[in-house]
Design an enzyme around this catalytic site. Structure first.
Site, PDB file in Angstrom:
ATOM      1  N   GLY A 178       0.816  -1.217   0.000  1.00 42.87           N
ATOM      2  CA  GLY A 178       0.000   0.000   0.000  1.00 42.87           C
ATOM      3  C   GLY A 178       0.847   1.263   0.000  1.00 42.87           C
ATOM      4  N   ILE A 182      -0.182   5.962   5.180  1.00 41.85           N
ATOM      5  CA  ILE A 182       0.620   5.255   6.188  1.00 41.85           C
ATOM      6  C   ILE A 182       1.877   4.676   5.552  1.00 41.85           C
ATOM      7  CG2 ILE A 182       0.671   3.195   7.681  1.00 41.85           C
ATOM      8  CD1 ILE A 182      -2.199   3.808   8.467  1.00 41.85           C
ATOM      9  N   GLY A 269      -5.338   0.627   4.048  1.00 43.78           N
ATOM     10  CA  GLY A 269      -6.539   1.349   4.487  1.00 43.78           C
ATOM     11  C   GLY A 269      -6.978   0.916   5.871  1.00 43.78           C
ATOM     12  N   ARG A 270      -8.012   1.597   6.387  1.00 43.45           N
ATOM     13  CA  ARG A 270      -8.551   1.279   7.704  1.00 43.45           C
ATOM     14  C   ARG A 270     -10.055   1.054   7.576  1.00 43.45           C
ATOM     15  NH1 ARG A 270      -5.421   2.315  12.151  1.00 43.45           N
ATOM     16  NH2 ARG A 270      -7.204   2.960  13.402  1.00 43.45           N
ATOM     17  N   ALA A 318      -8.071  13.091  11.865  1.00 43.61           N
ATOM     18  CA  ALA A 318      -8.345  13.528  13.230  1.00 43.61           C
ATOM     19  C   ALA A 318      -9.131  14.832  13.254  1.00 43.61           C
ATOM     20  CB  ALA A 318      -7.029  13.687  13.982  1.00 43.61           C
ATOM     21  N   HIS A 442       9.066  37.916   2.782  1.00 37.72           N
ATOM     22  CA  HIS A 442      10.232  37.367   2.077  1.00 37.72           C
ATOM     23  C   HIS A 442      11.381  37.198   3.059  1.00 37.72           C
ATOM     24  CE1 HIS A 442      13.235  36.736  -1.027  1.00 37.72           C
ATOM     25  NE2 HIS A 442      13.997  37.626  -0.391  1.00 37.72           N
TER      26      HIS A 442
HETATM   27  P1  FAD Z   1     -10.167   6.796  17.183  1.00 41.67           P
HETATM   28  O1  FAD Z   1      -9.115   7.813  17.306  1.00 41.67           O
HETATM   29  O2  FAD Z   1      -9.938   5.560  16.460  1.00 41.67           O
HETATM   30  O3  FAD Z   1     -10.782   6.570  18.620  1.00 41.67           O
HETATM   31  C1  FAD Z   1     -11.761   5.621  18.874  1.00 41.67           C
HETATM   32  C2  FAD Z   1     -11.682   5.222  20.328  1.00 41.67           C
HETATM   33  O4  FAD Z   1     -12.844   4.475  20.650  1.00 41.67           O
HETATM   34  C3  FAD Z   1     -10.495   4.326  20.675  1.00 41.67           C
HETATM   35  O5  FAD Z   1      -9.816   4.829  21.787  1.00 41.67           O
HETATM   36  C4  FAD Z   1     -11.128   2.975  20.999  1.00 41.67           C
HETATM   37  O6  FAD Z   1     -10.416   2.244  21.981  1.00 41.67           O
HETATM   38  C5  FAD Z   1     -12.470   3.417  21.532  1.00 41.67           C
HETATM   39  N1  FAD Z   1     -13.505   2.400  21.438  1.00 41.67           N
HETATM   40  C6  FAD Z   1     -13.855   1.649  20.367  1.00 41.67           C
HETATM   41  N2  FAD Z   1     -14.914   0.862  20.652  1.00 41.67           N
HETATM   42  C7  FAD Z   1     -15.233   1.119  21.951  1.00 41.67           C
HETATM   43  C8  FAD Z   1     -16.237   0.644  22.818  1.00 41.67           C
HETATM   44  N3  FAD Z   1     -17.169  -0.229  22.412  1.00 41.67           N
HETATM   45  N4  FAD Z   1     -16.259   1.107  24.089  1.00 41.67           N
HETATM   46  C9  FAD Z   1     -15.344   2.014  24.520  1.00 41.67           C
HETATM   47  N5  FAD Z   1     -14.398   2.509  23.734  1.00 41.67           N
HETATM   48  C10 FAD Z   1     -14.339   2.083  22.461  1.00 41.67           C
HETATM   49  N6  FAD Z   1      -5.077  11.772  11.046  1.00 41.67           N
HETATM   50  C11 FAD Z   1      -4.715  13.054  10.899  1.00 41.67           C
HETATM   51  O7  FAD Z   1      -5.586  13.926  10.774  1.00 41.67           O
HETATM   52  N7  FAD Z   1      -3.401  13.426  10.891  1.00 41.67           N
HETATM   53  C12 FAD Z   1      -2.409  12.517  11.011  1.00 41.67           C
HETATM   54  O8  FAD Z   1      -1.225  12.890  10.996  1.00 41.67           O
HETATM   55  C13 FAD Z   1      -2.752  11.147  11.154  1.00 41.67           C
HETATM   56  N8  FAD Z   1      -1.798  10.217  11.291  1.00 41.67           N
HETATM   57  C14 FAD Z   1      -2.162   8.907  11.463  1.00 41.67           C
HETATM   58  C15 FAD Z   1      -1.156   7.960  11.562  1.00 41.67           C
HETATM   59  C16 FAD Z   1      -1.475   6.623  11.727  1.00 41.67           C
HETATM   60  C17 FAD Z   1      -0.368   5.596  11.844  1.00 41.67           C
HETATM   61  C18 FAD Z   1      -2.836   6.236  11.811  1.00 41.67           C
HETATM   62  C19 FAD Z   1      -3.206   4.794  12.021  1.00 41.67           C
HETATM   63  C20 FAD Z   1      -3.849   7.173  11.696  1.00 41.67           C
HETATM   64  C21 FAD Z   1      -3.512   8.520  11.513  1.00 41.67           C
HETATM   65  N9  FAD Z   1      -4.485   9.504  11.364  1.00 41.67           N
HETATM   66  C22 FAD Z   1      -4.131  10.808  11.183  1.00 41.67           C
HETATM   67  C23 FAD Z   1      -5.924   9.174  11.395  1.00 41.67           C
HETATM   68  C24 FAD Z   1      -6.499   9.499  12.785  1.00 41.67           C
HETATM   69  O9  FAD Z   1      -5.792   8.780  13.764  1.00 41.67           O
HETATM   70  C25 FAD Z   1      -7.976   9.142  12.825  1.00 41.67           C
HETATM   71  O10 FAD Z   1      -8.656   9.765  11.763  1.00 41.67           O
HETATM   72  C26 FAD Z   1      -8.604   9.591  14.148  1.00 41.67           C
HETATM   73  O11 FAD Z   1      -7.948   8.999  15.235  1.00 41.67           O
HETATM   74  C27 FAD Z   1     -10.089   9.235  14.178  1.00 41.67           C
HETATM   75  O12 FAD Z   1     -10.613   9.667  15.394  1.00 41.67           O
HETATM   76  P2  FAD Z   1     -11.897   8.974  16.031  1.00 41.67           P
HETATM   77  O13 FAD Z   1     -12.173   9.721  17.281  1.00 41.67           O
HETATM   78  O14 FAD Z   1     -12.953   8.837  15.021  1.00 41.67           O
HETATM   79  O15 FAD Z   1     -11.464   7.479  16.384  1.00 41.67           O
HETATM   80  P1  NAI Z   2      -4.786   4.679   2.279  1.00 42.07           P
HETATM   81  O1  NAI Z   2      -6.176   4.531   1.836  1.00 42.07           O
HETATM   82  O2  NAI Z   2      -4.180   6.029   2.388  1.00 42.07           O
HETATM   83  O3  NAI Z   2      -3.825   3.871   1.290  1.00 42.07           O
HETATM   84  C1  NAI Z   2      -3.977   2.507   1.040  1.00 42.07           C
HETATM   85  C2  NAI Z   2      -3.204   2.179  -0.230  1.00 42.07           C
HETATM   86  O4  NAI Z   2      -3.166   0.771  -0.366  1.00 42.07           O
HETATM   87  C3  NAI Z   2      -3.860   2.737  -1.493  1.00 42.07           C
HETATM   88  O5  NAI Z   2      -2.887   3.400  -2.265  1.00 42.07           O
HETATM   89  C4  NAI Z   2      -4.399   1.490  -2.179  1.00 42.07           C
HETATM   90  O6  NAI Z   2      -4.406   1.609  -3.591  1.00 42.07           O
HETATM   91  C5  NAI Z   2      -3.395   0.446  -1.711  1.00 42.07           C
HETATM   92  N1  NAI Z   2      -3.894  -0.940  -1.741  1.00 42.07           N
HETATM   93  C6  NAI Z   2      -5.138  -1.360  -1.379  1.00 42.07           C
HETATM   94  N2  NAI Z   2      -5.196  -2.708  -1.534  1.00 42.07           N
HETATM   95  C7  NAI Z   2      -3.988  -3.109  -1.977  1.00 42.07           C
HETATM   96  C8  NAI Z   2      -3.441  -4.373  -2.321  1.00 42.07           C
HETATM   97  N3  NAI Z   2      -4.174  -5.490  -2.238  1.00 42.07           N
HETATM   98  N4  NAI Z   2      -2.160  -4.440  -2.743  1.00 42.07           N
HETATM   99  C9  NAI Z   2      -1.417  -3.300  -2.844  1.00 42.07           C
HETATM  100  N5  NAI Z   2      -1.886  -2.084  -2.541  1.00 42.07           N
HETATM  101  C10 NAI Z   2      -3.155  -1.986  -2.105  1.00 42.07           C
HETATM  102  O7  NAI Z   2      -4.705   3.876   3.654  1.00 42.07           O
HETATM  103  P2  NAI Z   2      -3.578   3.838   4.775  1.00 42.07           P
HETATM  104  O8  NAI Z   2      -2.282   4.321   4.248  1.00 42.07           O
HETATM  105  O9  NAI Z   2      -3.658   2.472   5.348  1.00 42.07           O
HETATM  106  O10 NAI Z   2      -4.114   4.883   5.822  1.00 42.07           O
HETATM  107  C11 NAI Z   2      -5.400   4.678   6.449  1.00 42.07           C
HETATM  108  C12 NAI Z   2      -6.034   5.976   6.837  1.00 42.07           C
HETATM  109  O11 NAI Z   2      -5.343   6.584   7.900  1.00 42.07           O
HETATM  110  C13 NAI Z   2      -6.071   6.950   5.691  1.00 42.07           C
HETATM  111  O12 NAI Z   2      -7.399   6.993   5.226  1.00 42.07           O
HETATM  112  C14 NAI Z   2      -5.670   8.257   6.266  1.00 42.07           C
HETATM  113  O13 NAI Z   2      -6.736   9.153   6.187  1.00 42.07           O
HETATM  114  C15 NAI Z   2      -5.329   7.986   7.723  1.00 42.07           C
HETATM  115  N6  NAI Z   2      -3.988   8.503   7.965  1.00 42.07           N
HETATM  116  C16 NAI Z   2      -3.792   9.858   7.868  1.00 42.07           C
HETATM  117  C17 NAI Z   2      -2.535  10.391   8.008  1.00 42.07           C
HETATM  118  C18 NAI Z   2      -2.360  11.857   7.832  1.00 42.07           C
HETATM  119  O14 NAI Z   2      -3.350  12.576   7.833  1.00 42.07           O
HETATM  120  N7  NAI Z   2      -1.146  12.362   7.702  1.00 42.07           N
HETATM  121  C19 NAI Z   2      -1.375   9.560   8.303  1.00 42.07           C
HETATM  122  C20 NAI Z   2      -1.677   8.150   8.352  1.00 42.07           C
HETATM  123  C21 NAI Z   2      -2.952   7.661   8.204  1.00 42.07           C
END
Ligand code: FAD
Ligand code: NAI
Length: 464
Positions: A178, A182, A269-270, A318, A442
């Site tokens: 992917g 991420i 993806g997620r 987020a 600038h």
């Molecule tokens: P989450 O943050 O997923 O929170 C959900 C919470 O609900 C969790 O704590 C979970 O334990 C809790 N929960 C679930 N089910 C239950 C239940 N039944 N009872 C009680 N608690 C429960 N987004 C950005 O905007 N900028 C970034 O730089 C960025 N970087 C990322 C990097 C990575 C590696 C990843 C994986 C994601 C990243 N994201 C980023 C995406 C961002 O983390 C999510 O979009 C955001 O956390 C979503 O917020 P949320 O509140 O919907 O859910």
């Molecule tokens: P993503 O949706 O950004 O990328 C997934 C990639 O995997 C795509 O390019 C897709 O074409 C590829 N893919 C799907 N199936 C595949 C397969 N079978 N073989 C090879 N490639 C394949 O998802 P990612 O990177 O997992 O991130 C998940 C979410 O977390 C994103 O939606 C993003 O919004 C959030 N996130 C946000 C960040 C930020 O805002 N800086 C940082 C990290 C995550």
């Protein structure tokens, strides 16, 4: 009886709880893990940015310091310390959320939240089950890493982003399935630390949903940083052979290609997370992607139950979750909130950074819109030459008739912050000429915003 129970303490949930409390609503927050903050603070935004910053320092020390006239002997990566610093940053940030809950008098219940009926939420933990009576509930349970058959993570060698943020060693080689957000952020971390990183992507380009120029330019930049890309490759199977993983993929012609590495990061993806919530008890429906279905007021088919963030449709970001959390709190309190989904900026924290807001050129052309495009190369800026961060461009797209800015896309040092000039301008429906006539300091990277705006108005660039 609570006015609002929020299930999930990520940026959607905890911000929503704060806004509810500010508006005088008696609020409880339910979180199943011991720390607050959700994916974002524990295993997402914050830890990934901490490791991106540490690895960037290391990369600069090993690749750029000498040219700046800084001689350092024997630069070594102390990975254990990098992970420890990351853990400290996470811990401080999560503690900050706890402080905010206390400050706003929000009652926090640790345990898994699940519906008994539309006004009763059970909280189940090691200590037993308690029930909370509530007028309204906000589902903010977020998302978990997705995977497809054949690539199931074992969390040891076949890992998700969660494990990749807490490895005990720098991998010699990592295959990433992917080339999305991420894959590129964590791929950058490890490539900078010396890992051989191969990205296997089933689409023909990186970041297929972003403006086309971004994927092309970022591929060039990241190749220079050492990442290798395999586009149009369909992963069939991943195996863990003990201390080595084997990834089998099919290329465009259907030929089998084998990748071997000590770790395979699955980043395809997620998916929305609703396990254990007991949605069936209240008859809440999810769509084919497992997301909780909501109307324009983020209300589910049960009128007093709302859902926000990654668990509903839209960008998994987020700040989008936070906006929705505030929206629902204000809606419940009887206000008339509004979210402009077109103006939610997206940022990717590679270096240089990628940032985007509004419509892409491809989307606009496909819709038949008549547009002007201005694009300015970062290398033409004095500021960029001074810091040697010359990669990237800023592109502004405007309406041909009205000159209104419709989309801004950039790769640049500090793009994560620069994009907000575009978001503010677009919120106020500025024209490209409005931006071009604003005096920009600038030397800064922001001068490229002015130049791109000049280009979009059909004027000549001042510095290129
Ligand atoms: P989450 O943050 O997923 O929170 C959900 C919470 O609900 C969790 O704590 C979970 O334990 C809790 N929960 C679930 N089910 C239950 C239940 N039944 N009872 C009680 N608690 C429960 N987004 C950005 O905007 N900028 C970034 O730089 C960025 N970087 C990322 C990097 C990575 C590696 C990843 C994986 C994601 C990243 N994201 C980023 C995406 C961002 O983390 C999510 O979009 C955001 O956390 C979503 O917020 P949320 O509140 O919907 O859910
Ligand atoms: P993503 O949706 O950004 O990328 C997934 C990639 O995997 C795509 O390019 C897709 O074409 C590829 N893919 C799907 N199936 C595949 C397969 N079978 N073989 C090879 N490639 C394949 O998802 P990612 O990177 O997992 O991130 C998940 C979410 O977390 C994103 O939606 C993003 O919004 C959030 N996130 C946000 C960040 C930020 O805002 N800086 C940082 C990290 C995550």
């Amino acid at each position: 009886m609570y006015d609002v129970v929020v299930i999930g303490s990520g940026p959607g949930g905890y911000v929503s709880a704060i806004r509810c409390a500010q508006l005088g609503l008696k609020t409880a927050l339910v979180e199943k893990y011991a720390t607050l903050g959700g994916t974002c603070l524990n295993v997402g935004c914050i830890p990934s940015k901490a490791l991106l910053d540490s690895s960037e320092h290391f990369y600069n020390a090993t690749h750029h310091f000498a040219e700046h006239g800084i001689e350092v002997k024997e630069v070594k990566a102390n990975f254990r310390q990098m992970i420890q610093r990351k853990n400290d940053v996470v811990s401080q940030t999560c503690t900050g959320v706890k402080f905010l809950m206390d400050k706003n008098k929000i009652e926090v219940h640790h345990g898994t939240g699940s519906f008994i009926d539309a006004t009763t939420v059970a909280v189940t933990s090691d200590e037993g089950v308690k029930t909370l009576q509530t007028k309204n509930t906000i589902i903010a349970t977020g998302s978990k890493p997705n995977f497809f058959p054949g690539m199931e993570p074992d969390k040891k060698r076949i890992i998700t982003s969660t494990e990749a943020l807490s490895l005990s060693e720098i991998p010699k080689k990592m295959v990433i399935i992917g080339g999305g957000v991420i894959g590129l952020e964590l791929g950058s971390v490890y490539a900078r630390l010396g890992t051989e990183v191969e990205v296997v992507e089933n689409l023909p380009t990186l970041l297929g949903t972003m403006d086309g120029m971004i994927g092309k330019e970022l591929t060039k930049i990241l190749k220079k940083e050492g990442l290798k890309f395999y586009f149009d490759h369909q992963v069939q199977k991943v195996s863990n052979l003990g201390n080595q993983t084997v990834v089998v993929a099919l290329d465009k012609k259907g030929a089998e290609i084998i990748f071997e590495a000590d770790y395979c990061l699955v980043a395809v993806g997620r998916k929305a997370y609703t396990n254990g919530l007991g949605l069936d008890k209240v008859g809440i429906t999810t769509n084919a992607r497992g997301q909780v279905e909501v109307n324009d007021h983020l209300q589910t088919n049960v009128p007093n139950i709302y859902a926000v963030g990654d668990v509903v449709r839209g960008a998994m970001l987020a700040h989008k979750a936070e906006e929705e959390g505030v929206f629902v709190a204000e809606w419940i309190a009887g206000q008339k909130p509004h979210i402009n989904y077109n103006l939610i900026p997206g940022v990717i924290y590679t270096w240089p950074e990628v940032a985007s807001v509004g419509k892409t050129e491809e989307e606009l052309r496909a819709s038949g819109a008549e547009i002007n495009v201005g694009s300015f190369p970062i290398k033409a800026l004095g500021r960029a030459r001074a810091s040697m961060d010359t990669g990237g461009f800023i592109k502004i797209i405007s309406d041909k008739k009205t000159d209104e800015v419709l989309g801004v896309h950039m790769i640049s040092a500090r793009a994560a912050d620069l994009i907000m000039e575009a978001a503010v301008a677009m919120e106020y429906r500025a024209s490209a000429e409005d931006i071009a006539r604003i005096c920009h300091p600038h030397p800064t990277y922001s001068e490229a915003v002015k130049e791109a705006a000049l280009g979009a108005t059909g004027n000549r660039y001042l510095h290129s």
